[in-house]
Design a protein around this motif. Sequence first.
Motif, PDB file in Angstrom:
ATOM      1  N   GLY A 125       2.781   6.855  16.026  1.00 27.43           N
ATOM      2  CA  GLY A 125       4.089   6.210  16.069  1.00 27.43           C
ATOM      3  C   GLY A 125       4.150   4.985  15.169  1.00 27.43           C
ATOM      4  N   VAL A 126       3.061   4.202  15.129  1.00 25.69           N
ATOM      5  CA  VAL A 126       3.019   3.040  14.240  1.00 25.69           C
ATOM      6  C   VAL A 126       3.063   3.474  12.782  1.00 25.69           C
ATOM      7  N   VAL A 127       2.332   4.541  12.452  1.00 24.01           N
ATOM      8  CA  VAL A 127       2.322   5.034  11.065  1.00 24.01           C
ATOM      9  C   VAL A 127       3.728   5.428  10.624  1.00 24.01           C
ATOM     10  N   LEU A 128       4.463   6.115  11.486  1.00 20.97           N
ATOM     11  CA  LEU A 128       5.796   6.592  11.121  1.00 20.97           C
ATOM     12  C   LEU A 128       6.798   5.452  10.936  1.00 20.97           C
ATOM     13  N   LEU A 129       6.495   4.273  11.488  1.00 21.73           N
ATOM     14  CA  LEU A 129       7.385   3.131  11.271  1.00 21.73           C
ATOM     15  C   LEU A 129       7.446   2.739   9.797  1.00 21.73           C
ATOM     16  N   GLY A 130       6.423   3.123   9.037  1.00 21.21           N
ATOM     17  CA  GLY A 130       6.407   2.782   7.623  1.00 21.21           C
ATOM     18  C   GLY A 130       7.553   3.379   6.841  1.00 21.21           C
ATOM     19  N   PHE A 131       8.166   4.454   7.338  1.00 21.99           N
ATOM     20  CA  PHE A 131       9.297   5.062   6.646  1.00 21.99           C
ATOM     21  C   PHE A 131      10.555   4.198   6.719  1.00 21.99           C
ATOM     22  N   PRO A 280      -0.598  -6.849   8.137  1.00 21.33           N
ATOM     23  CA  PRO A 280      -1.405  -8.056   7.912  1.00 21.33           C
ATOM     24  C   PRO A 280      -1.768  -8.804   9.191  1.00 21.33           C
ATOM     25  N   VAL A 281      -0.826  -8.894  10.124  1.00 26.33           N
ATOM     26  CA  VAL A 281      -1.113  -9.599  11.375  1.00 26.33           C
ATOM     27  C   VAL A 281      -2.199  -8.873  12.171  1.00 26.33           C
ATOM     28  N   VAL A 282      -2.120  -7.551  12.229  1.00 26.62           N
ATOM     29  CA  VAL A 282      -3.137  -6.793  12.958  1.00 26.62           C
ATOM     30  C   VAL A 282      -4.504  -6.943  12.291  1.00 26.62           C
ATOM     31  N   LEU A 300     -20.347  -7.190   6.527  1.00 23.66           N
ATOM     32  CA  LEU A 300     -19.051  -7.722   6.150  1.00 23.66           C
ATOM     33  C   LEU A 300     -18.043  -6.619   5.856  1.00 23.66           C
ATOM     34  N   TRP A 301     -18.492  -5.561   5.181  1.00 19.29           N
ATOM     35  CA  TRP A 301     -17.546  -4.495   4.842  1.00 19.29           C
ATOM     36  C   TRP A 301     -17.053  -3.775   6.075  1.00 19.29           C
ATOM     37  N   ARG A 302     -17.896  -3.743   7.131  1.00 15.32           N
ATOM     38  CA  ARG A 302     -17.435  -3.134   8.388  1.00 15.32           C
ATOM     39  C   ARG A 302     -16.351  -3.997   9.019  1.00 15.32           C
ATOM     40  N   ARG A 303     -16.495  -5.299   8.924  1.00 17.42           N
ATOM     41  CA  ARG A 303     -15.503  -6.196   9.515  1.00 17.42           C
ATOM     42  C   ARG A 303     -14.185  -6.174   8.733  1.00 17.42           C
ATOM     43  N   LEU A 304     -14.275  -5.950   7.415  1.00 15.99           N
ATOM     44  CA  LEU A 304     -13.074  -5.939   6.598  1.00 15.99           C
ATOM     45  C   LEU A 304     -12.370  -4.589   6.601  1.00 15.99           C
ATOM     46  N   ALA A 305     -13.023  -3.564   7.144  1.00 12.15           N
ATOM     47  CA  ALA A 305     -12.427  -2.224   7.157  1.00 12.15           C
ATOM     48  C   ALA A 305     -11.193  -2.220   8.062  1.00 12.15           C
ATOM     49  N   LEU A 306     -10.098  -1.649   7.566  1.00 10.51           N
ATOM     50  CA  LEU A 306      -8.857  -1.589   8.326  1.00 10.51           C
ATOM     51  C   LEU A 306      -8.890  -0.424   9.306  1.00 10.51           C
ATOM     52  N   PRO A 307      -8.243  -0.563  10.459  1.00 12.36           N
ATOM     53  CA  PRO A 307      -8.053   0.612  11.319  1.00 12.36           C
ATOM     54  C   PRO A 307      -7.289   1.689  10.556  1.00 12.36           C
ATOM     55  N   TRP A 308      -7.601   2.944  10.815  1.00 10.69           N
ATOM     56  CA  TRP A 308      -7.026   4.027  10.007  1.00 10.69           C
ATOM     57  C   TRP A 308      -5.513   4.048  10.093  1.00 10.69           C
ATOM     58  N   PHE A 309      -4.951   3.720  11.251  1.00  8.56           N
ATOM     59  CA  PHE A 309      -3.497   3.827  11.367  1.00  8.56           C
ATOM     60  C   PHE A 309      -2.788   2.697  10.630  1.00  8.56           C
ATOM     61  N   THR A 311      -4.050   1.425   7.759  1.00  9.19           N
ATOM     62  CA  THR A 311      -4.144   1.904   6.382  1.00  9.19           C
ATOM     63  C   THR A 311      -3.071   2.956   6.097  1.00  9.19           C
ATOM     64  N   ALA A 312      -2.876   3.870   7.043  1.00 11.20           N
ATOM     65  CA  ALA A 312      -1.843   4.894   6.877  1.00 11.20           C
ATOM     66  C   ALA A 312      -0.454   4.272   6.861  1.00 11.20           C
ATOM     67  N   PHE A 313      -0.230   3.226   7.649  1.00 12.29           N
ATOM     68  CA  PHE A 313       1.064   2.518   7.638  1.00 12.29           C
ATOM     69  C   PHE A 313       1.332   1.933   6.257  1.00 12.29           C
ATOM     70  N   PHE A 314       0.329   1.278   5.668  1.00 14.23           N
ATOM     71  CA  PHE A 314       0.465   0.746   4.305  1.00 14.23           C
ATOM     72  C   PHE A 314       0.806   1.854   3.315  1.00 14.23           C
ATOM     73  N   ALA A 315       0.104   2.975   3.442  1.00 12.94           N
ATOM     74  CA  ALA A 315       0.317   4.086   2.515  1.00 12.94           C
ATOM     75  C   ALA A 315       1.736   4.632   2.618  1.00 12.94           C
ATOM     76  N   VAL A 316       2.252   4.742   3.839  1.00  9.73           N
ATOM     77  CA  VAL A 316       3.608   5.258   4.030  1.00  9.73           C
ATOM     78  C   VAL A 316       4.634   4.290   3.444  1.00  9.73           C
ATOM     79  N   VAL A 317       4.417   2.986   3.660  1.00  6.96           N
ATOM     80  CA  VAL A 317       5.328   1.998   3.074  1.00  6.96           C
ATOM     81  C   VAL A 317       5.310   2.087   1.550  1.00  6.96           C
ATOM     82  N   LEU A 318       4.122   2.272   0.975  1.00  3.87           N
ATOM     83  CA  LEU A 318       4.011   2.380  -0.482  1.00  3.87           C
ATOM     84  C   LEU A 318       4.751   3.614  -0.997  1.00  3.87           C
TER      85      LEU A 318
END
Length: 387
Positions: A125-131, A280-282, A300-309, A311-318
């Motif tokens: 549901g969060v991913v689909l908000l990107g539309f 960004p807030v999440v 450090l790279w594990r801490r900087l990794a985004l949750p998949w949903f 990342t998918a939200f960003f992709a949908v917005v793009l």
Amino acid sequence: MTPWDIHRGHTPRTGIAEKGSGRAVTRHEIDWESLPSAADLFGELHLADQAPPPADAPAKPKESILPGLTICGIAAGAAAWLSEHYHFPIILLGLLIGLSMSFVAREPRSHRGLDFASRTCLRLGVVLLGFQVTFTQIGSLGPEPFAGLVGVMALTFFAGVIAARLAGQSSYTGILAGGATAICGASAAMALYGIIGRERLAQTQFAITLVGVSLASAVAMSLYPILAGYLQLSHQQAGFLIGASIHDVAQAIGGGYAFSEQAGSYATIVKLSRVALLAPVVVITGLAIGEPDSGAQRTLWRRLALPWFITAFFAVVLVNSLVPVPPVLGTNALALSKGLLLIAVIATAMRSRLDLLMETGLRPAIPVLAATVVSFIASLGVALLLL
């Protein structure tokens, strides 16, 4: 004489005739080891149930997600019908129905479906908000109003955290309340709760926060357009006030159009800009608090990794910003997103314990109230100063 009596060593009342002879066999002449053990059938069955399965035994099939998911779907349909006929916020109705059906979680067969609904449906549901968001919409807001909007969101977020501390609640309750109020209501609350985790914040407190956010948003949608008219705000000022301070997307847009057509258009841009800042807030929140099971050895790279949903939200917005998306697709995506989030809210409420709800009382709702008041005052100040 029953086999049970024989097994326990009782002497038969009549002798047992030996085959081919006329004499009776006495108790001492009976070969007890050769007798059938049917008398201990119940005991053996009990031991067989308690014993571990053999190594070569086939594994039991996992419980299906259908029982729990079906119950959530039925409850969501009931909430949608009530919302349509009585014009009540659908998320709040879903919460109340889910809490009233908390007994469903006592049935183990519902657990997999409820977990699927509260986690997977939420993230989809969060991913689909990107539309609903494009970078063009955010840019049309202008640098100064956008900076003011970010300031309003920051003040709202920290107001929830501070109020939680003053009310004796955990900082996670304040993060949830402040983030939900600052961004987009229930959608943001559930995204943040996915980062916080059930290990650090009970589902009961989460449910109370959702109830508070939904009620505050419903009241604001009715009250803020009236206050904007009483304060004699311009269309742009009213649109910023309503879009920057009402939590839910649909209610913020509806409140803007309740003031005027121009205010509704501007409130839509402001509100969607807040939705775009969800990711960004999440991400920042996740980096600040870490994961529930995080340890000192995480790289450090594990801490900087985004949750998949996210990342998918960003992709949908793009994609939505670069490729023209048919309006019907955006409309259907919004409807599906609301449906998935509604199911997730209901499943979360079903997993909440009402006995803990009675113990905690309304204290978890205090951060929501404080963040709502700060959000309104800060939004009004920015609208008067910058627009």
